[in-house]
Write a protein that holds these residues in place. Sequence first.
Motif, PDB file in Angstrom:
ATOM      1  N   ILE A  56       0.834  -1.205   0.000  1.00  4.32           N
ATOM      2  CA  ILE A  56       0.000   0.000   0.000  1.00  4.32           C
ATOM      3  C   ILE A  56       0.869   1.256   0.000  1.00  4.32           C
ATOM      4  N   SER A  57       1.995   1.186   0.707  1.00  4.39           N
ATOM      5  CA  SER A  57       2.903   2.334   0.773  1.00  4.39           C
ATOM      6  C   SER A  57       3.545   2.623  -0.574  1.00  4.39           C
ATOM      7  N   VAL A  58       3.764   1.589  -1.375  1.00  2.00           N
ATOM      8  CA  VAL A  58       4.274   1.800  -2.735  1.00  2.00           C
ATOM      9  C   VAL A  58       3.300   2.677  -3.515  1.00  2.00           C
ATOM     10  N   VAL A  59       2.006   2.371  -3.375  1.00  2.00           N
ATOM     11  CA  VAL A  59       0.975   3.178  -4.029  1.00  2.00           C
ATOM     12  C   VAL A  59       1.013   4.600  -3.496  1.00  2.00           C
ATOM     13  N   SER A  60       1.234   4.746  -2.193  1.00  2.00           N
ATOM     14  CA  SER A  60       1.305   6.079  -1.586  1.00  2.00           C
ATOM     15  C   SER A  60       2.452   6.894  -2.175  1.00  2.00           C
ATOM     16  N   VAL A  61       3.613   6.251  -2.328  1.00  2.00           N
ATOM     17  CA  VAL A  61       4.770   6.953  -2.902  1.00  2.00           C
ATOM     18  C   VAL A  61       4.488   7.348  -4.352  1.00  2.00           C
ATOM     19  N   LEU A  62       3.895   6.431  -5.110  1.00  2.00           N
ATOM     20  CA  LEU A  62       3.603   6.713  -6.522  1.00  2.00           C
ATOM     21  C   LEU A  62       2.582   7.841  -6.666  1.00  2.00           C
ATOM     22  N   THR A  63       1.529   7.830  -5.844  1.00  2.00           N
ATOM     23  CA  THR A  63       0.551   8.918  -5.901  1.00  2.00           C
ATOM     24  C   THR A  63       1.176  10.225  -5.434  1.00  2.00           C
ATOM     25  N   GLY A  64       2.122  10.125  -4.501  1.00  2.00           N
ATOM     26  CA  GLY A  64       2.834  11.326  -4.074  1.00  2.00           C
ATOM     27  C   GLY A  64       3.630  11.940  -5.211  1.00  2.00           C
ATOM     28  N   LEU A  65       4.242  11.087  -6.036  1.00  2.00           N
ATOM     29  CA  LEU A  65       4.984  11.592  -7.197  1.00  2.00           C
ATOM     30  C   LEU A  65       4.045  12.239  -8.213  1.00  2.00           C
ATOM     31  N   ILE A  66       2.865  11.656  -8.375  1.00  2.00           N
ATOM     32  CA  ILE A  66       1.869  12.246  -9.284  1.00  2.00           C
ATOM     33  C   ILE A  66       1.465  13.635  -8.796  1.00  2.00           C
ATOM     34  N   LEU A  67       1.246  13.744  -7.480  1.00  2.00           N
ATOM     35  CA  LEU A  67       0.848  15.034  -6.908  1.00  2.00           C
ATOM     36  C   LEU A  67       1.990  16.044  -6.950  1.00  2.00           C
ATOM     37  N   TRP A  68       3.220  15.517  -6.846  1.00  2.00           N
ATOM     38  CA  TRP A  68       4.387  16.422  -6.888  1.00  2.00           C
ATOM     39  C   TRP A  68       4.553  17.038  -8.274  1.00  2.00           C
ATOM     40  N   TRP A  69       4.201  16.299  -9.314  1.00  2.00           N
ATOM     41  CA  TRP A  69       4.448  16.753 -10.689  1.00  2.00           C
ATOM     42  C   TRP A  69       3.775  18.103 -10.934  1.00  2.00           C
ATOM     43  N   PRO A  70       4.555  19.132 -11.271  1.00  2.00           N
ATOM     44  CA  PRO A  70       3.991  20.476 -11.467  1.00  2.00           C
ATOM     45  C   PRO A  70       3.203  20.588 -12.779  1.00  2.00           C
ATOM     46  N   LEU A  71       1.909  20.834 -12.678  1.00  2.00           N
ATOM     47  CA  LEU A  71       1.068  20.923 -13.874  1.00  2.00           C
ATOM     48  C   LEU A  71       1.457  22.101 -14.748  1.00  2.00           C
ATOM     49  N   THR A  72       2.029  23.132 -14.141  1.00  2.00           N
ATOM     50  CA  THR A  72       2.405  24.335 -14.900  1.00  2.00           C
ATOM     51  C   THR A  72       3.841  24.282 -15.408  1.00  2.00           C
TER      52      THR A  72
ATOM     53  N   LYS B 131       6.615  24.211 -13.597  1.00  2.00           N
ATOM     54  CA  LYS B 131       7.581  24.925 -12.754  1.00  2.00           C
ATOM     55  C   LYS B 131       8.354  23.914 -11.901  1.00  2.00           C
ATOM     56  N   PHE B 132       9.298  23.228 -12.530  1.00  2.00           N
ATOM     57  CA  PHE B 132      10.022  22.159 -11.846  1.00  2.00           C
ATOM     58  C   PHE B 132      11.000  22.689 -10.801  1.00  2.00           C
ATOM     59  N   LYS B 133      11.583  23.837 -11.044  1.00  2.00           N
ATOM     60  CA  LYS B 133      12.514  24.401 -10.071  1.00  2.00           C
ATOM     61  C   LYS B 133      11.808  24.659  -8.755  1.00  2.00           C
ATOM     62  N   GLN B 134      10.597  25.173  -8.839  1.00  2.00           N
ATOM     63  CA  GLN B 134       9.803  25.441  -7.650  1.00  2.00           C
ATOM     64  C   GLN B 134       9.421  24.141  -6.946  1.00  2.00           C
ATOM     65  N   ALA B 135       9.174  23.102  -7.742  1.00  2.00           N
ATOM     66  CA  ALA B 135       8.780  21.816  -7.167  1.00  2.00           C
ATOM     67  C   ALA B 135       9.941  21.083  -6.509  1.00  2.00           C
ATOM     68  N   LEU B 136      11.167  21.440  -6.879  1.00  2.00           N
ATOM     69  CA  LEU B 136      12.344  20.734  -6.373  1.00  2.00           C
ATOM     70  C   LEU B 136      13.053  21.455  -5.241  1.00  2.00           C
ATOM     71  N   THR B 137      12.582  22.625  -4.874  1.00  2.00           N
ATOM     72  CA  THR B 137      13.273  23.431  -3.876  1.00  2.00           C
ATOM     73  C   THR B 137      12.300  23.964  -2.822  1.00  2.00           C
ATOM     74  N   PHE B 138      12.884  24.548  -1.774  1.00  2.00           N
ATOM     75  CA  PHE B 138      12.101  25.212  -0.737  1.00  2.00           C
ATOM     76  C   PHE B 138      11.938  26.692  -1.092  1.00  2.00           C
ATOM     77  N   LYS B 139      10.798  27.241  -0.778  1.00  2.00           N
ATOM     78  CA  LYS B 139      10.575  28.660  -0.992  1.00  2.00           C
ATOM     79  C   LYS B 139      11.271  29.447   0.106  1.00  2.00           C
ATOM     80  N   ARG B 140      12.007  30.477  -0.298  1.00  2.00           N
ATOM     81  CA  ARG B 140      12.731  31.289   0.683  1.00  2.00           C
ATOM     82  C   ARG B 140      11.762  32.128   1.513  1.00  2.00           C
TER      83      ARG B 140
END
Length: 409
Positions: free
Chosen positions: A182-198, A200-209
């Motif tokens: 089940i956790s494998v599914v959780s990680v995979l869905t987390g990656l789907i949610l992480w994927w920036p629809l717009t 903006k990969f730099k924003q998705a890969l870093t912390f906002k200052r």
Amino acid sequence: MFSSTTIARTDTRLAKLKARRKLWLDVHLYIGLIAGAVLAVVGLTGSFAVFFVELQEVLNPELAIVSTPVEDRKKLHSLNEIVAAAESVKPQGSRFFKVYYPRKPDIAYKLLYFVRDDKQAKNGDGYYIFVDPYTAKVNGVQLYYLKDSYWGRPIVGFIMQLHWCLLQGRTGADINGILAAISVVSVLTGLILWWPLTGKFKQALTFKRNASAVRFNFDLHKTLGFYSAIVLLPVLFSGIYFNLPEQVNVLVNLFSPVSRPTAFNSIPMEIRSKPPQAGQQALSLSTVEAIVQQHYPAGRLWMLLGPKNPTDVYKVMKRDVTELSRFIGYRDIAVDQYSGEIGKVYDKNIGSSGDRFLDWQWPLHSGYAFGWTGRMLVFFSGLVCPILYVTGVIRWLQKRRAKRAKVGL
């Protein structure tokens, strides 16, 4: 300039993606709430389990570390002499099970004995006996395995059992394997949610200052989740294999035949010792060791398991056999306990694609496949699990409060 039609199509596509994203968000949320707490415990204990051998030595130096001065370490005693020393102090009714060879010059032999006497209350309990390889003197005896209780075991053994079965035996191991899937599914869905629809990969890969606490918690969850996924996915799958090996074998067999008997044993049960001749006794451990070293000198001796009954075989395990693989160079050898004939050799990373795939699971799960780098990656991925769970719960509570406040308006 984009036409109004193009903009409308883009907006429609983005709306569909957001709707689909909401579905994945719900799946991710409920899996996290159901399995997240257990994954946090399993991940944290897994981080310690990566170094369980070293932890045993650090926590019990009087047992595991050799006290013989370096200048006196001139001669190693034979394995027969080491076993004889252990036999002289073994608990009543116990029998030799296996020996762990010293992994370094300053480490003692570690021999595992189990009580095999139905008349004793301690029947089934396991003891480690530590013997100095240079003096053949016993450093001490440690009760390591209590058959009927997890409490009272050494801390390292307790952590290993908590990691494997949640202290619930075979049932707990099955539950743990299911939750890992089940956790494998959780990680995979987390990656789907992480994927920036717009995009903006730099924003998705870093912390906002200079972000707020709410935004920092969100960035911590998504960023750690993304970077740890590359390690968590293979570690979780290998965890499924160790807890649910038969089910994984069925899956792997769909793609490639598997000859490896179990997740923890590469020697088939049908490999047996031939009946002894009249008066013939089982070979000594030193003799078996010499036979293996003569035929297969490459690599480092790791473990030697004694026969469990008159028809069983000796099993000798070697590691760091670089001629097989620089990453998973393990070789297991079955030796007839009477004749010394080698009945089976299992070389990892040599068989079918299915066998090789399964051979990789332990080195990946432990991190040993890539040395200290691999072990540290697995160690940190385990620490990430409780962080992901806590930040995920905080994020859920934040959104729930915000939603209630909006409804209240």
